[in-house]
Write a protein that holds these residues in place. Structure first.
Motif, PDB file in Angstrom:
ATOM      1  N   LEU A  15       0.705  -1.158   0.130  1.00 37.54           N
ATOM      2  CA  LEU A  15       0.111  -0.056   0.006  1.00 37.54           C
ATOM      3  C   LEU A  15       0.914   0.993  -0.052  1.00 37.54           C
ATOM      4  O   LEU A  15       0.581   2.106  -0.854  1.00 37.54           O
ATOM      5  CB  LEU A  15      -0.916  -0.291   1.241  1.00 37.54           C
ATOM      6  N   ALA A  16       1.895   1.229   0.805  1.00 38.89           N
ATOM      7  CA  ALA A  16       2.491   2.456   0.849  1.00 38.89           C
ATOM      8  C   ALA A  16       3.485   2.589  -0.363  1.00 38.89           C
ATOM      9  O   ALA A  16       3.798   3.716  -1.160  1.00 38.89           O
ATOM     10  CB  ALA A  16       3.904   2.266   2.048  1.00 38.89           C
ATOM     11  N   GLY A  18       2.617   1.811  -3.084  1.00 42.78           N
ATOM     12  CA  GLY A  18       1.746   2.080  -4.353  1.00 42.78           C
ATOM     13  C   GLY A  18       1.266   3.504  -4.350  1.00 42.78           C
ATOM     14  O   GLY A  18       1.385   4.288  -5.224  1.00 42.78           O
ATOM     15  N   PHE A  19       1.317   3.955  -3.068  1.00 51.98           N
ATOM     16  CA  PHE A  19       1.236   5.454  -2.747  1.00 51.98           C
ATOM     17  C   PHE A  19       2.451   6.315  -3.163  1.00 51.98           C
ATOM     18  O   PHE A  19       2.333   7.323  -4.061  1.00 51.98           O
ATOM     19  CB  PHE A  19       0.966   5.765  -1.214  1.00 51.98           C
ATOM     20  N   VAL A  20       3.642   5.797  -2.856  1.00 56.45           N
ATOM     21  CA  VAL A  20       4.709   6.541  -3.473  1.00 56.45           C
ATOM     22  C   VAL A  20       4.996   6.481  -4.809  1.00 56.45           C
ATOM     23  O   VAL A  20       5.384   7.431  -5.489  1.00 56.45           O
ATOM     24  CB  VAL A  20       5.940   5.933  -2.656  1.00 56.45           C
ATOM     25  N   ASP A  21       4.669   5.286  -5.530  1.00 56.34           N
ATOM     26  CA  ASP A  21       4.699   5.219  -6.833  1.00 56.34           C
ATOM     27  C   ASP A  21       3.714   6.103  -7.683  1.00 56.34           C
ATOM     28  O   ASP A  21       4.055   6.794  -8.629  1.00 56.34           O
ATOM     29  CB  ASP A  21       4.465   3.580  -7.469  1.00 56.34           C
ATOM     30  N   ALA A  22       2.421   6.329  -7.153  1.00 57.92           N
ATOM     31  CA  ALA A  22       1.540   7.298  -7.728  1.00 57.92           C
ATOM     32  C   ALA A  22       1.872   8.593  -7.859  1.00 57.92           C
ATOM     33  O   ALA A  22       1.638   9.371  -8.582  1.00 57.92           O
ATOM     34  CB  ALA A  22       0.408   6.922  -7.091  1.00 57.92           C
ATOM     35  N   ILE A  23       2.931   8.980  -6.664  1.00 57.55           N
ATOM     36  CA  ILE A  23       3.311  10.358  -6.545  1.00 57.55           C
ATOM     37  C   ILE A  23       4.647  10.602  -7.374  1.00 57.55           C
ATOM     38  O   ILE A  23       4.654  11.695  -8.231  1.00 57.55           O
ATOM     39  CB  ILE A  23       3.198  10.757  -5.184  1.00 57.55           C
ATOM     40  N   GLY A  27       8.495   2.898  -5.339  1.00 57.08           N
ATOM     41  CA  GLY A  27       7.789   2.190  -4.473  1.00 57.08           C
ATOM     42  C   GLY A  27       8.724   0.767  -4.288  1.00 57.08           C
ATOM     43  O   GLY A  27       8.384   0.207  -3.381  1.00 57.08           O
ATOM     44  N   GLY A  56       1.557  -1.527 -12.123  1.00 65.60           N
ATOM     45  CA  GLY A  56       1.667  -0.204 -11.893  1.00 65.60           C
ATOM     46  C   GLY A  56       2.058   0.291 -12.993  1.00 65.60           C
ATOM     47  O   GLY A  56       1.294   1.367 -13.394  1.00 65.60           O
TER      48      GLY A  56
END
Length: 158
Positions: A15-16, A18-23, A27, A56
């Motif tokens: 989850l963390a 994925g969040f970092v990758d999205a920004i 990740g 991703g």
């Protein structure tokens, strides 16, 4: 075999990541240490990390194509050479001794983490091309693909 308490940890790491990758990408700097920390072999950890990263990347590519910010056919040559480079990288890493990988991976993670930390705005500014598109697709496709196939974390940032 993973124990029951490992699953929530892996879920939280995913989850963390994925969040970092999205920004901003990177990740894999979260998921790979989590996998290795649970005692998963380096080859399996690298493969697992790359599998989740592939989903991703594919969803991001689809999103950009759907939004009209890129044409998939314009990227075909780059896709092909990146795929070739990643296959070569994956074949090479399979030949590396797992004990050597256990020692090298933390060093590579540290180098990539420091690079990402020192260059947080990498890619924010469009620069004028320094080479033609075909050369870029071939050279960067092979190079970045090899990196992805061999190691991978931080690729989204590059």
């Amino acid at each position: 075999m993973l124990e029951l308490w490992n699953w929530p940890l892996l879920f939280a790491a995913g989850l963390a990541a994925g969040f970092v990758d999205a920004i901003a990408g990177g990740g894999g700097l979260i998921t790979l240490p989590a996998l290795l920390g649970l005692g998963i072999s380096p080859h399996l950890a690298l493969g697992t990390n790359k599998l989740q990263g592939t989903f991703g990347s594919a969803s991001a590519t689809w999103h950009y194509a759907e939004a009209g910010t890129m044409q998939l056919r314009d990227c075909l040559l780059g896709f092909v050479f990146t795929f070739v480079g990643s296959v070569i990288g994956a074949l090479v890493v399979q030949r590396v001794d797992p004990e050597l990988l256990r020692k090298v991976i933390p060093l590579l993670l540290a180098v990539i983490a420091v690079f990402v930390w020192l260059k947080p705005k990498l890619g924010d500014t469009d620069l004028h091309p320094r080479m033609n598109r075909r050369s870029f697709d071939i050279l960067l496709g092979l190079g970045l693909g090899f990196y992805v196939g061999f190691f991978g974390p931080g690729t989204g940032t590059f």
